[in-house]
Design a protein around this motif. Structure first.
Motif, mmCIF file in Angstrom:
data_model
loop_
_atom_site.group_PDB
_atom_site.id
_atom_site.type_symbol
_atom_site.label_atom_id
_atom_site.label_comp_id
_atom_site.label_asym_id
_atom_site.label_seq_id
_atom_site.Cartn_x
_atom_site.Cartn_y
_atom_site.Cartn_z
ATOM 1 N N HIS A 163 45.196 3.918 12.504
ATOM 2 C CA HIS A 163 45.817 3.438 11.267
ATOM 3 C C HIS A 163 47.340 3.459 11.327
ATOM 4 O O HIS A 163 47.969 2.413 11.424
ATOM 5 N N ILE A 164 47.985 4.630 11.205
ATOM 6 C CA ILE A 164 49.438 4.752 11.341
ATOM 7 C C ILE A 164 49.735 6.062 12.066
ATOM 8 O O ILE A 164 48.833 6.877 12.299
ATOM 9 N N LEU A 165 50.998 6.284 12.405
ATOM 10 C CA LEU A 165 51.390 7.529 13.041
ATOM 11 C C LEU A 165 50.928 8.723 12.211
ATOM 12 O O LEU A 165 51.145 8.786 10.999
ATOM 13 N N GLY A 166 50.287 9.662 12.864
ATOM 14 C CA GLY A 166 49.887 10.898 12.210
ATOM 15 C C GLY A 166 48.618 10.834 11.402
ATOM 16 O O GLY A 166 48.151 11.869 10.902
ATOM 17 N N GLY A 283 62.072 4.218 14.254
ATOM 18 C CA GLY A 283 62.644 5.160 15.214
ATOM 19 C C GLY A 283 61.710 6.300 15.579
ATOM 20 O O GLY A 283 61.866 6.922 16.643
ATOM 21 N N LEU A 284 60.723 6.584 14.734
ATOM 22 C CA LEU A 284 59.801 7.685 15.011
ATOM 23 C C LEU A 284 58.866 7.391 16.175
ATOM 24 O O LEU A 284 58.339 8.322 16.800
ATOM 25 N N PHE A 285 58.625 6.130 16.465
ATOM 26 C CA PHE A 285 57.682 5.803 17.537
ATOM 27 C C PHE A 285 58.142 6.368 18.879
ATOM 28 O O PHE A 285 57.331 6.847 19.677
ATOM 29 N N ALA A 286 59.451 6.319 19.132
ATOM 30 C CA ALA A 286 59.963 6.855 20.389
ATOM 31 C C ALA A 286 59.844 8.375 20.443
ATOM 32 O O ALA A 286 59.791 8.957 21.537
ATOM 33 N N ARG A 287 59.771 9.026 19.284
ATOM 34 C CA ARG A 287 59.634 10.494 19.234
ATOM 35 C C ARG A 287 58.185 10.936 19.346
ATOM 36 O O ARG A 287 57.921 12.125 19.512
ATOM 37 N N ILE A 289 55.736 9.399 21.481
ATOM 38 C CA ILE A 289 55.081 8.738 22.615
ATOM 39 C C ILE A 289 53.791 9.497 22.948
ATOM 40 O O ILE A 289 53.755 10.727 22.975
ATOM 41 N N GLY A 290 52.727 8.754 23.172
ATOM 42 C CA GLY A 290 51.432 9.363 23.452
ATOM 43 C C GLY A 290 50.519 9.376 22.248
ATOM 44 O O GLY A 290 49.308 9.549 22.393
ATOM 45 N N GLU A 291 51.092 9.185 21.042
ATOM 46 C CA GLU A 291 50.286 9.138 19.825
ATOM 47 C C GLU A 291 50.025 7.698 19.390
ATOM 48 O O GLU A 291 49.435 7.464 18.326
ATOM 49 N N HIS A 292 50.475 6.741 20.203
ATOM 50 C CA HIS A 292 50.269 5.318 19.922
ATOM 51 C C HIS A 292 50.233 4.590 21.259
ATOM 52 O O HIS A 292 50.299 5.220 22.323
ATOM 53 N N ARG A 293 50.115 3.282 21.241
ATOM 54 C CA ARG A 293 49.891 2.518 22.468
ATOM 55 C C ARG A 293 51.183 2.104 23.192
ATOM 56 O O ARG A 293 51.128 1.648 24.329
ATOM 57 N N LEU A 294 52.341 2.223 22.551
ATOM 58 C CA LEU A 294 53.569 1.700 23.135
ATOM 59 C C LEU A 294 54.210 2.704 24.086
ATOM 60 O O LEU A 294 54.198 3.913 23.832
ATOM 61 N N ASN A 295 54.805 2.180 25.164
ATOM 62 C CA ASN A 295 55.604 3.027 26.037
ATOM 63 C C ASN A 295 57.061 2.994 25.574
ATOM 64 O O ASN A 295 57.412 2.288 24.615
ATOM 65 N N ALA A 296 57.938 3.733 26.252
ATOM 66 C CA ALA A 296 59.331 3.843 25.819
ATOM 67 C C ALA A 296 60.039 2.495 25.851
ATOM 68 O O ALA A 296 60.850 2.179 24.964
ATOM 69 N N THR A 297 59.733 1.675 26.858
ATOM 70 C CA THR A 297 60.365 0.350 26.965
ATOM 71 C C THR A 297 59.965 -0.536 25.795
ATOM 72 O O THR A 297 60.792 -1.239 25.205
ATOM 73 N N GLN A 298 58.698 -0.508 25.440
ATOM 74 C CA GLN A 298 58.220 -1.319 24.314
ATOM 75 C C GLN A 298 58.790 -0.819 22.988
ATOM 76 O O GLN A 298 59.089 -1.605 22.094
#
Length: 454
Positions: A163-166, A283-287, A289-298
Motif C-alpha cells: 500500500h504505502i511506506l510503513g 524524500g523518505l523513499f531514499a531513507r 530502501i528495502g521497504e519498497h521496490r525502488l533502488n537508490a538510482t530510481q
C-alpha cells in the motif's frame, strides 16, 4: 471476560477508520482516522466519541494516511495520553501528514472567514498545526514482524501490507482471541511497494473492501498515463493531477521519470510537484530502501523529474508559466489544499486536463469530476468544467477484489468470522458475498457504531 470490537469508523464507508477493541476494562483503538467525503460523514469528526479519550489505553496505526491517522491530534487534544504504536515509516510519514493536515484546516478556516462563505461564524479548524505537533510526541515505533505489548497482557504484531511506506496489517492477541486487522492492503504487482505479507492465523479478521466489487485492468499505469499526458501537451494544455501526497504522488513521479527516460514523454515537458507534504514524503523513499521496490538510482530519478514548489509564492508562479505542463498537487480527492487553486484556474479550458489518479470517495470533488460533473463548487463559487477528465484505473494502491480474496485464502486456517469494512456499501457487500460463496466462511458488513463480541 469477553473481547469485543466497536466499529467507530470505516463501517459502510471508506473513511474514518477506528476500531475500538475492549476487554476486561481496557480498550485500545486500531487506527484513528478522519472521515472524508460527504458532509454528513465529515460532520462525524466533530461528534464526541462514545468513549472518553482518556479511557483509551493505546492506539495502533496500520498506516499514516489521514483516513487512518488524521483524528489523532483531536484525540490527544481531548485528553488521550496513551501510547500510539506505529512502524518507523508510519511515524516518519505522520510527522509530515498530521502537521500539514492541521495547517490546511487552519488555512481553510481562515480563507472561509476572510471571504465569508462559511455557514459558521467564525469557521474553526478541527485542530491546529500545534495540536498535531503535540500528538506526535505520543508515537512509539516498533519494526515489522516484532511482537510487542501495547497494554498489559495484550500482544500485537505488525505485518507488511504493501500500500504505502510503513503500511501494516495488525495481529492483536487478547483474552485468548486472535484478531487480524488487514489495514489497507496493497497490490502484489504495485510499481512502488512490496507485496503484502502472508497473513498470520486468526480467529477473527477485519478486512478492507475499497475495491471489493472491482478488478484492476491488465494494463499498467505507464500505458494509461503516457498517452494522456502526450495528448494534453500536444494541444498546449496543462494537466492538473490531484494526487495523494503519500504513495500516489511518488508512483506517478516514478512513472513519469520512466516515461521520459524511454522517450515516451518529451524531456522538455515541465513537471511540478506542488505539495510540501508530497515533497517531504518523496524524500523518505531514499531513507527506507528495502521497504519498497525502488533502488537508490530510481529514488533519485523520481525526485529529479519534477520541480519542487514548496512555498506559496512558488505555487502561484506556476500559473505564470505558459505552454504545456503537468502539476501534481494534493489532495488526491480534491478535498482541500493547493490543488483547488489549480483546478479553479485550469478547469474552464478545454485544452487542459484533470487526471484523477486513484479512488475517489463519494461526496468528494474528485468523485464529482469522475462522474462527469459539468460544474464544481469551490470556495463558494460554481466553476464550469471544460477540461478533459481522465480517470486512471491502473494507479490504485489498493488490492482489487480477487487480490483481497487471495490474501484471505492464504490464511492457514479459516477464521470464525470476517468483518468486511472500509468500503462503500456495494463494494463491501460484494466482497462479503465472495467470501461466503468462494471461501465458505462466515462474513458480515458491520454497521457504524455497532459492537460485536469476538
Amino acid at each position: 471476560m469477553t473481547v469485543s470490537i466497536r466499529f467507530l469508523g470505516a463501517a459502510g464507508t471508506v473513511t474514518g477508520s477506528k476500531y475500538l477493541v475492549e476487554h476486561d476494562g481496557q480498550s485500545l483503538l486500531i487506527d484513528c482516522g478522519l472521515f472524508q467525503g460527504y458532509k454528513q460523514l465529515r460532520l462525524r469528526n466533530r461528534d464526541p466519541l462514545p468513549v472518553l479519550p482518556n479511557n483509551i489505553g493505546a492506539v495502533l496505526l496500520t498506516h499514516a494516511h489521514l483516513d487512518h491517522s488524521g483524528y489523532l491530534p483531536l484525540l490527544a487534544k481531548e485528553g488521550f495520553r496513551g501510547t500510539v504504536w506505529a512502524t518507523p515509516a508510519t511515524r516518519d510519514l505522520a510527522q509530515i501528514l498530521l502537521p500539514d493536515s492541521g495547517h490546511i484546516q487552519e488555512a481553510d478556516a481562515d480563507f472561509a472567514n476572510r471571504h465569508g462563505f462559511s455557514k459558521h461564524a467564525p469557521a474553526l479548524p478541527l485542530y491546529t498545526e500545534d495540536d498535531a505537533m503535540r500528538s506526535l510526541k505520543l508515537i512509539r515505533t516498533v519494526p515489522m514482524d516484532q511482537t510487542f505489548e501495547p497494554l498489559p497482557g495484550w500482544q500485537a504484531r505488525f505485518y507488511g501490507a504493501g500500500h504505502i511506506l510503513g503500511a501494516a496489517s495488525i495481529l492483536l492477541a487478547v483474552g485468548g482471541r486472535r484478531i487480524l486487522f488487514s489495514g489497507d492492503l496493497g497490490r502484489p504487482d504495485d510499481v512502488l511497494m512490496l507485496a503484502p505479507e502472508k497473513p498470520p492465523a486468526a480467529d477473527t479478521v477485519v478486512c478492507e473492501s475499497t475495491y471489493g466489487d472491482r478488478e484492476h485492468p491488465d494494463e499498467d499505469v505507464f500505458a494509461e498515463l503516457g498517452p494522456a499526458l502526450k495528448r494534453c501537451a500536444a494541444r498546449g494544455g496543462t494537466a492538473v493531477v490531484p494526487a495523494f501526497a503519500v504513495g500516489r504522488a511518488q508512483a506517478l513521479l516514478h512513472a513519469i521519470a520512466q516515461l521520459k527516460s524511454q522517450d515516451d514523454l518529451p524531456h522538455s515537458l515541465p513537471i511540478y510537484l506542488d505539495s510540501p507534504m508530497a515533497i517531504n514524503s518523496t524524500g523518505l523513499f531514499a531513507r527506507h530502501i528495502g521497504e519498497h521496490r525502488l533502488n537508490a538510482t530510481q529514488c533519485h530519478a523520481m525526485e529529479a523529474v519534477a520541480k519542487m514548489t514548496r512555498t506559496t509564492d512558488e505555487s502561484k508562479a506556476i500559473a505564470l508559466q505558459h505552454g504545456p505542463k503537468v502539476i501534481l498537487s494534493a489532495s488526491g480527492m480534491a478535498t482541500g489544499g493547493r490543488v483547488l487553486h489549480h483546478l479553479a484556474k485550469y478547469l474552464g479550458d478545454h485544452r487542459n486536463m484533470v487526471i484523477l489518479s486513484g479512488y475517489q470517495a463519494p461526496g468528494t470533488r474528485g468523485a464529482s469530476l469522475a462522474a462527469g460533473a459539468t460544474h464544481l463548487r469551490m470556495h463558494g463559487q460554481d466553476l464550469t468544467v471544460r477540461a478533459e477528465i481522465v480517470q486512471l484505473t491502473a494507479a490504485s494502491a489498493h488490492a482489487d477484489a480477487s487480490q483481497l480474496i487471495d490474501w484471505l485464502r492464504s490464511l492457514s486456517a479459516p477464521p470464525q468470522r470476517v468483518f468486511v469494512t472500509h468500503g462503500d456499501p456495494a463494494a463491501s457487500d460484494a466482497l462479503r458475498q465472495r467470501i461466503e460463496h468462494e471461501l465458505k466462511w462466515s462474513a458480515l458488513v458491520p454497521e457504524h457504531g455497532s459492537t460485536w463480541r469476538v
